[in-house]
Design a protein around this motif. Structure first.
Motif, PDB file in Angstrom:
ATOM      1  N   HIS A   1       0.876  -1.169   0.000  1.00 16.53           N
ATOM      2  CA  HIS A   1       0.000   0.000   0.000  1.00 16.53           C
ATOM      3  C   HIS A   1       0.919   1.227   0.000  1.00 16.53           C
ATOM      4  O   HIS A   1       2.026   1.172   0.537  1.00 16.53           O
ATOM      5  N   ILE A   2       0.455   2.317  -0.566  1.00 13.92           N
ATOM      6  CA  ILE A   2       1.276   3.531  -0.603  1.00 13.92           C
ATOM      7  C   ILE A   2       1.703   3.930   0.814  1.00 13.92           C
ATOM      8  O   ILE A   2       0.933   3.767   1.765  1.00 13.92           O
ATOM      9  N   ASP A   3       2.930   4.349   0.958  1.00 12.53           N
ATOM     10  CA  ASP A   3       3.507   4.814   2.219  1.00 12.53           C
ATOM     11  C   ASP A   3       3.916   3.706   3.188  1.00 12.53           C
ATOM     12  O   ASP A   3       4.383   4.002   4.287  1.00 12.53           O
ATOM     13  N   ALA A   4       3.770   2.444   2.826  1.00 11.57           N
ATOM     14  CA  ALA A   4       4.185   1.369   3.735  1.00 11.57           C
ATOM     15  C   ALA A   4       5.712   1.319   3.830  1.00 11.57           C
ATOM     16  O   ALA A   4       6.268   0.812   4.802  1.00 11.57           O
ATOM     17  N   GLY A   5       6.379   1.861   2.798  1.00 12.95           N
ATOM     18  CA  GLY A   5       7.844   1.925   2.869  1.00 12.95           C
ATOM     19  C   GLY A   5       8.554   1.131   1.785  1.00 12.95           C
ATOM     20  O   GLY A   5       9.721   0.781   1.942  1.00 12.95           O
ATOM     21  N   LYS A   6       7.894   0.891   0.663  1.00 16.42           N
ATOM     22  CA  LYS A   6       8.549   0.160  -0.436  1.00 16.42           C
ATOM     23  C   LYS A   6       9.794   0.878  -0.919  1.00 16.42           C
ATOM     24  O   LYS A   6      10.833   0.272  -1.084  1.00 16.42           O
ATOM     25  N   THR A   7       9.646   2.181  -1.180  1.00 18.67           N
ATOM     26  CA  THR A   7      10.772   2.909  -1.754  1.00 18.67           C
ATOM     27  C   THR A   7      11.930   2.974  -0.763  1.00 18.67           C
ATOM     28  O   THR A   7      13.084   2.756  -1.135  1.00 18.67           O
ATOM     29  N   THR A   8      11.622   3.236   0.494  1.00 19.24           N
ATOM     30  CA  THR A   8      12.674   3.293   1.512  1.00 19.24           C
ATOM     31  C   THR A   8      13.359   1.929   1.621  1.00 19.24           C
ATOM     32  O   THR A   8      14.583   1.835   1.687  1.00 19.24           O
TER      33      THR A   8
ATOM     34  N   ASP B   1       9.614   0.712  14.294  1.00 18.40           N
ATOM     35  CA  ASP B   1      10.028   1.789  15.214  1.00 18.40           C
ATOM     36  C   ASP B   1       8.896   2.780  15.481  1.00 18.40           C
ATOM     37  O   ASP B   1       9.019   3.647  16.329  1.00 18.40           O
ATOM     38  N   ARG B   2       7.799   2.680  14.730  1.00 11.13           N
ATOM     39  CA  ARG B   2       6.744   3.696  14.869  1.00 11.13           C
ATOM     40  C   ARG B   2       5.906   3.479  16.116  1.00 11.13           C
ATOM     41  O   ARG B   2       5.669   2.340  16.526  1.00 11.13           O
TER      42      ARG B   2
ATOM     43  N   SER C   1      12.821  -2.039  10.349  1.00 12.11           N
ATOM     44  CA  SER C   1      12.520  -0.630  10.123  1.00 12.11           C
ATOM     45  C   SER C   1      13.487  -0.160   9.060  1.00 12.11           C
ATOM     46  O   SER C   1      14.674   0.047   9.331  1.00 12.11           O
ATOM     47  N   ALA C   2      12.981  -0.021   7.841  1.00 14.95           N
ATOM     48  CA  ALA C   2      13.858   0.393   6.740  1.00 14.95           C
ATOM     49  C   ALA C   2      14.458   1.751   7.050  1.00 14.95           C
ATOM     50  O   ALA C   2      15.654   1.976   6.863  1.00 14.95           O
ATOM     51  N   PHE C   3      13.616   2.639   7.559  1.00 15.33           N
ATOM     52  CA  PHE C   3      14.059   4.003   7.822  1.00 15.33           C
ATOM     53  C   PHE C   3      15.199   4.034   8.835  1.00 15.33           C
ATOM     54  O   PHE C   3      16.129   4.821   8.721  1.00 15.33           O
TER      55      PHE C   3
ATOM     56  N   ASN D   1       7.310  -3.581   8.110  1.00 12.30           N
ATOM     57  CA  ASN D   1       8.218  -2.434   8.226  1.00 12.30           C
ATOM     58  C   ASN D   1       7.714  -1.467   9.312  1.00 12.30           C
ATOM     59  O   ASN D   1       6.635  -1.661   9.862  1.00 12.30           O
ATOM     60  N   LYS D   2       8.468  -0.462   9.582  1.00 17.53           N
ATOM     61  CA  LYS D   2       8.107   0.618  10.526  1.00 17.53           C
ATOM     62  C   LYS D   2       7.890   0.110  11.952  1.00 17.53           C
ATOM     63  O   LYS D   2       7.003   0.590  12.664  1.00 17.53           O
TER      64      LYS D   2
ATOM     65  N   VAL E   1      13.086   9.327   0.572  1.00 15.74           N
ATOM     66  CA  VAL E   1      11.891   9.740  -0.144  1.00 15.74           C
ATOM     67  C   VAL E   1      11.545  11.192   0.174  1.00 15.74           C
ATOM     68  O   VAL E   1      11.236  11.986  -0.694  1.00 15.74           O
TER      69      VAL E   1
HETATM   70  P1  GDP Z   1       6.121   3.803  -0.371  1.00 16.23           P
HETATM   71  O1  GDP Z   1       5.027   4.740  -0.751  1.00 16.23           O
HETATM   72  O2  GDP Z   1       5.602   2.472   0.058  1.00 16.23           O
HETATM   73  O3  GDP Z   1       7.231   3.720  -1.373  1.00 16.23           O
HETATM   74  O4  GDP Z   1       6.734   4.369   0.992  1.00 16.23           O
HETATM   75  P2  GDP Z   1       8.013   5.262   1.219  1.00 16.23           P
HETATM   76  O5  GDP Z   1       9.231   4.441   1.213  1.00 16.23           O
HETATM   77  O6  GDP Z   1       7.899   6.420   0.315  1.00 16.23           O
HETATM   78  O7  GDP Z   1       7.787   5.705   2.739  1.00 16.23           O
HETATM   79  C1  GDP Z   1       6.700   6.512   3.135  1.00 16.23           C
HETATM   80  C2  GDP Z   1       7.091   7.338   4.335  1.00 16.23           C
HETATM   81  O8  GDP Z   1       7.334   6.470   5.449  1.00 16.23           O
HETATM   82  C3  GDP Z   1       8.375   8.159   4.136  1.00 16.23           C
HETATM   83  O9  GDP Z   1       8.228   9.384   4.798  1.00 16.23           O
HETATM   84  C4  GDP Z   1       9.433   7.315   4.826  1.00 16.23           C
HETATM   85  O10 GDP Z   1      10.518   8.089   5.301  1.00 16.23           O
HETATM   86  C5  GDP Z   1       8.644   6.680   5.960  1.00 16.23           C
HETATM   87  N1  GDP Z   1       9.193   5.372   6.366  1.00 16.23           N
HETATM   88  C6  GDP Z   1       9.592   4.359   5.561  1.00 16.23           C
HETATM   89  N2  GDP Z   1      10.052   3.335   6.300  1.00 16.23           N
HETATM   90  C7  GDP Z   1       9.929   3.698   7.596  1.00 16.23           C
HETATM   91  C8  GDP Z   1      10.255   3.051   8.833  1.00 16.23           C
HETATM   92  O11 GDP Z   1      10.771   1.933   8.903  1.00 16.23           O
HETATM   93  N3  GDP Z   1       9.951   3.734   9.972  1.00 16.23           N
HETATM   94  C9  GDP Z   1       9.402   4.995   9.957  1.00 16.23           C
HETATM   95  N4  GDP Z   1       9.161   5.568  11.127  1.00 16.23           N
HETATM   96  N5  GDP Z   1       9.109   5.628   8.798  1.00 16.23           N
HETATM   97  C10 GDP Z   1       9.371   5.001   7.640  1.00 16.23           C
END
Ligand code: GDP
Length: 542
Positions: free
Chosen positions: A17-24, A137-138, A260-262, A134-135, A42
């Motif tokens: 889903h968008i924002d789940a963290g694929k790109t990161t 740490d949130r 946590s990719a981030f 992912n995430k 990102v």
């Molecule tokens: P995509 O839309 O699935 O490609 O998601 P993005 O990689 O663009 O990530 C969406 C947002 O979530 C960005 O602001 C990232 O910095 C943040 N993000 C990605 N991975 C993590 C993580 O492991 N932890 C946290 N806290 N934020 C993350």
């Protein structure tokens, strides 16, 4: 290249889903595999995979950029697939040519609507998967909840192969449930060095419990493992891995990992899992297509280098340096630069001018490419998405991809006479790149309409026309399209009146349809033909 080396390739997609963290996650993978020397982010527009201006500005992934990297002397080809519903079709064509995928989930939000859509698409193409929560740490991250949701909504055969050490701000690392060891990712090295330690005493029992559950689940699909357990013997890590690999490839298991990719935690073990559990091109076995002469006759190709050449063109894109390139997944044999190949559907010969291995916005020229590879080819003039390329003496046709009809349109007009000249040829080029986009003249008003899968999709097209191709246009308001007859399954029945509007039912969702907006001078002539499109339709007008 021997067939043994084909075993060392993984063609994978990352879907979510968008924002789940694929790109990161993809950025971290490129960093750890040495493809990029700086971690792209990102939020500041430096993500390597999102290289189109529009992607960087909006922080979303539009095109499925293909990139090759290497891990433990094996090759991983990654296709970053977009998460926005408007680009579902991009996901579809990637899935068509992939051997395995990682589903990325947000540890707080769990399974979101678009995760369900892409998961169903991956089911359709029988793509074996890993799940990466992912995430971690949130605030509010909950691994167990996320696994339960994956089981309830996506696949009941999902089970943890890792357990998190802490969560939210205390998320420190992961426990490998096979090795029963804790893995930490020291912050100073941006996670590129890992430390292996004993499992913290307070979670040993919990981890043992989940390890037992994992073995229990797995033994259902693996006789050898069951026999060992029945005999009271503890299976070795290698035995469990082999059983897991087999069960994942045969769609009997979804290994779940977390990180946590981030925060740079959990990516290297995820890469190990890609090699350990996802299939190589050889695991897919023989590929079945049709004979050109007799459509009822099945033609078969083995995923081997010595086999006759065959491949599928799965994406056409405009590369800023090379120009038009066709992405090809090679299924069998060998493709050489300068070679002539045969497009079996169009019955046309095509010359391969150059072959490239792509890395988002960079490229390496290759003299030859082999079964299992994903490459970009320059020089193909006639081939469009989904078509088979093969040898002319014994042609094969692989099944075509299905592209749904468009659901939304926008009227556009050129600003000047010079723009008018360029407009149609540019639209033709964009249509060639993207089978979910089209354009036509409105029969009643004569206006030029661009039609696509959602508002964002058309916004991007309009933006590309202006900035990438320098065609000045004025853009009208987006209009949702429908036509009077809508086909679908029983659960997608509908009733509405063209002039008055009405209701459409897609599964449990009722959609209110407004009458056609004649005032805007735009009449819509597209259709909603499947549940998938129904969902796009609903999302696009929300
Ligand atoms: P995509 O839309 O699935 O490609 O998601 P993005 O990689 O663009 O990530 C969406 C947002 O979530 C960005 O602001 C990232 O910095 C943040 N993000 C990605 N991975 C993590 C993580 O492991 N932890 C946290 N806290 N934020 C993350």
């Amino acid at each position: 290249m021997s067939s043994k080396q084909i075993d060392k390739i993984r063609n994978i997609g990352i879907m979510a889903h968008i924002d789940a963290g694929k790109t990161t996650t993809t950025e971290r993978i490129l960093y750890y595999t040495g493809k990029s020397h700086k971690i792209g982010e990102v939020h500041d527009g430096t993500a390597t995979m999102d290289w189109m201006i529009q992607e960087q500005e909006r922080g979303i992934t539009i095109t499925s950029a293909a990139t090759t990297c290497s891990w433990n002397k094996q090759t991983i080809n990654i296709i970053d697939t977009p998460g926005h519903v408007d680009f579902t079709i991009e996901v579809e064509r990637s899935l068509r040519v992939l051997d395995g995928a990682i589903g990325v989930f947000d540890a707080v939000s769990g399974v979101e609507p678009q995760s369900e859509t892409v998961w169903a698409q991956a089911d359709k193409y029988k793509v074996p998967r890993l799940a990466f929560v992912n995430k971690m740490d949130r605030m509010g991250a909950n691994y167990e909840n996320c696994i339960s949701e994956i089981r309830e909504k996506l696949d009941k055969k999902a089970a943890a192969v890792q357990w998190p050490i802490g969560s939210e701000e205390n998320f420190a690392g992961v426990v490998d449930l096979l090795e029963m060891k804790a893995i930490y990712f020291p912050a100073e090295s941006l996670g590129s060095k890992i430390e292996i330690k004993d499992i913290p005493a307070d979670i040993v029992d919990e981890c043992q419990l989940y390890r037992d559950e994992l073995l229990d689940n797995l033994s259902e699909y693996d006789e050898e493992l069951t026999d060992l357990i029945l005999m009271g013997e503890a299976p070795s890590v290698a035995q469990i891995k082999a059983a897991l690999r087999k069960a994942t490839i045969t769609h009997n298991f979804i290994p779940v990992l977390c990180g946590s990719a981030f925060k740079n935690k959990g990516i290297q073990p995820l890469l190990d899992a890609v090699l350990d559990y996802l299939p190589s091109p050889t695991d897919r076995g023989e590929l079945k297509g049709h004979s050109l002469k007799d459509p009822d006759k099945v033609e078969v190709r083995k995923p081997e280098v010595d086999e006759m050449f065959s491949g599928i063109a799965f994406k056409i894109a405009t590369d800023p340096f090379v120009g038009s390139v066709t992405y090809v997944r090679i299924y069998s044999g060998k493709l050489e630069s300068g070679q002539t190949v045969y497009n079996s559907l169009k019955k046309k010969r095509e010359r391969v001018n150059k072959i490239f291995q792509m890395h988002a916005d960079k490229r390496t020229e290759l003299q030859e490419a082999f079964a299992g590879d994903i490459v970009a080819v320059a020089g193909l003039k006639e081939t469009t998405t989904g078509e088979t390329l093969c040898t002319e003496n014994k042609p094969i046709i692989y099944d075509l991809m299905e592209f749904p009809e468009t659901v939304i349109s926008v009227a556009i007009e050129p600003k000047t006479a010079a723009d008018e000249k360029k407009l149609l040829s540019t639209l033709e080029q964009l249509k060639n790149e993207d089978p979910s986009f089209t354009f036509s003249n409105n029969q009643e008003t004569g206006q030029l309409l661009i039609l696509g899968m959602g508002e964002l999709h058309l916004e991007i097209i309009a933006d590309r026309l202006q900035r990438e191709f320098n065609v000045g246009i004025r853009v009208g308001k987006p209009q949702v399209s429908y036509r009077e007859s809508i086909s679908g399954t029983a659960s997608e029945s509908h009733t509405y009146n063209r002039e008055l509007g009405g209701k459409m039912q897609f599964g449990s969702v009722t959609l209110k349809v407004e009458p056609v907006d004649y005032q805007a001078g735009v009449l819509f002539e597209s259709s909603v033909t499947s549940k998938q499109i129904g969902q796009n339709f609903i999302d696009s007008i929300k």
